[in-house]
Design a protein around this motif. Structure first.
Motif: not given
Length: 300
Positions: A137-166
């Motif tokens: 059922a998670t395949m029906m969730i659009p990827i656009e819905v998860t962009i903001v939460p994942i971005f906030l999560l990466y910013s909290k752990v200081h991974l923005i602008n690193t290849l670890w995000t990919l």
């Protein structure tokens, strides 16, 4: 005393009549086969026309890119467009980042998807079918819905602008790849597992020494999907990466678009070089992809 029974041989008139009846059927078969080939050739040319135009544009001088009427063959072949386009931006660095992210994603996909696929296919537990349906059922969730939460999560752990995000997301498993491997594991007989358990093998040994070697087509399909998806990924690097040193090929191609002037011949040249690994990989591994996808319909 032996009695020989001679079968009556058909007369020449009968053979001629049979030949006349078979000839129209054979002719219709040839016409049908020829029409199928013509349709396939036309469809192939329609699908290949963008790639042929891209290769043609990559070899044209800049003044011939937008001439009207358009010409497929350039007046003079400009091979230096490939070198000039590659050296216009640090594409060697972009290629290194893309290869690093893609290889890590392929390994992460195979590892993180094979383990839950084995659990769903081989282990019996209460609620396992519901958990499998919930995962699908998670395949029906659009990827656009998860962009903001994942971005906030990466910013909290200081991974923005690193290849670890990919690199990190493929190591958390993808539902479609898990489904693909589960269907392949279900097609294998359970008697092999029981025989291995009698010999004292653990679940991990059964997975690595029996299940995975017999599921190479499905593993190849998962690897190809991960390779193409991460090699061409533009959205995630565009969101999470900031510095040029961390850019991938997809963002590097996007940098070619200038505000006043865009060298489209060099852009097409670098585009040809960027898709070349995908074409080569799919050409040599297409049988694994086709067999792996075909096995998804097999269930026990």
């Amino acid at each position: 005393m032996k009695v020989s029974i001679s079968r009556p041989t058909p007369s020449a008139e009968v053979l001629s009549e049979q030949g006349k009846q078979a000839q129209p059927t054979r002719s219709r078969g040839h016409v049908r086969r020829l029409s199928i080939y013509i349709v396939l050739v036309v469809c192939s040319l329609a699908f290949l026309s963008p790639f042929l135009w891209m290769i043609s544009t990559s070899l044209k001088p800049s003044q011939e890119v937008f001439v009207f009427p358009p010409r497929l063959l350039p007046s003079s072949v400009q091979w230096h467009n490939y070198f000039d386009g590659w050296m216009a931006l640090p594409f060697t660095r972009f290629l290194t980042n893309t290869v690093l992210v893609t290889v890590a994603a392929i390994i992460g996909n195979l590892v993180s998807c094979a383990l839950p696929a084995y659990a769903f296919a081989r282990l019996r537990a209460r609620g396992s079918r519901f958990a499998f349906m919930l995962m699908l059922a998670t395949m029906m969730i659009p990827i656009e819905v998860t962009i903001v939460p994942i971005f906030l999560l990466y910013s909290k752990v200081h991974l923005i602008n690193t290849l670890w995000t990919l690199i990190i997301p493929p190591w958390l498993g993808y539902p479609f790849s898990i489904f693909l491997l589960r269907q392949s594991f279900l097609s294998l007989p359970r008697e092999m597992d029981e025989a291995a358990r009698i010999e004292g093998a653990t679940h991990f040994q059964i997975l690595t020494k029996i299940i995975l070697p017999l599921s190479k087509p499905a593993l190849g399909a998962v690897a190809i999907i991960a390779f193409v998806g991460n090699w061409n990924n533009l959205l995630a690097p565009l969101i999470y990466l900031r510095s040029t040193d961390n850019y991938t090929l997809a963002i590097g191609l996007n940098l070619f678009y200038g505000q006043s002037l865009t060298a489209y011949n060099q852009l097409m040249a670098v585009s040809v070089l960027s898709i070349l690994p995908i074409v080569i990989t799919f050409f040599f591994a297409q049988r694994y992809f086709i067999r792996g996808v075909a096995l998804t319909g097999m269930d026990r």
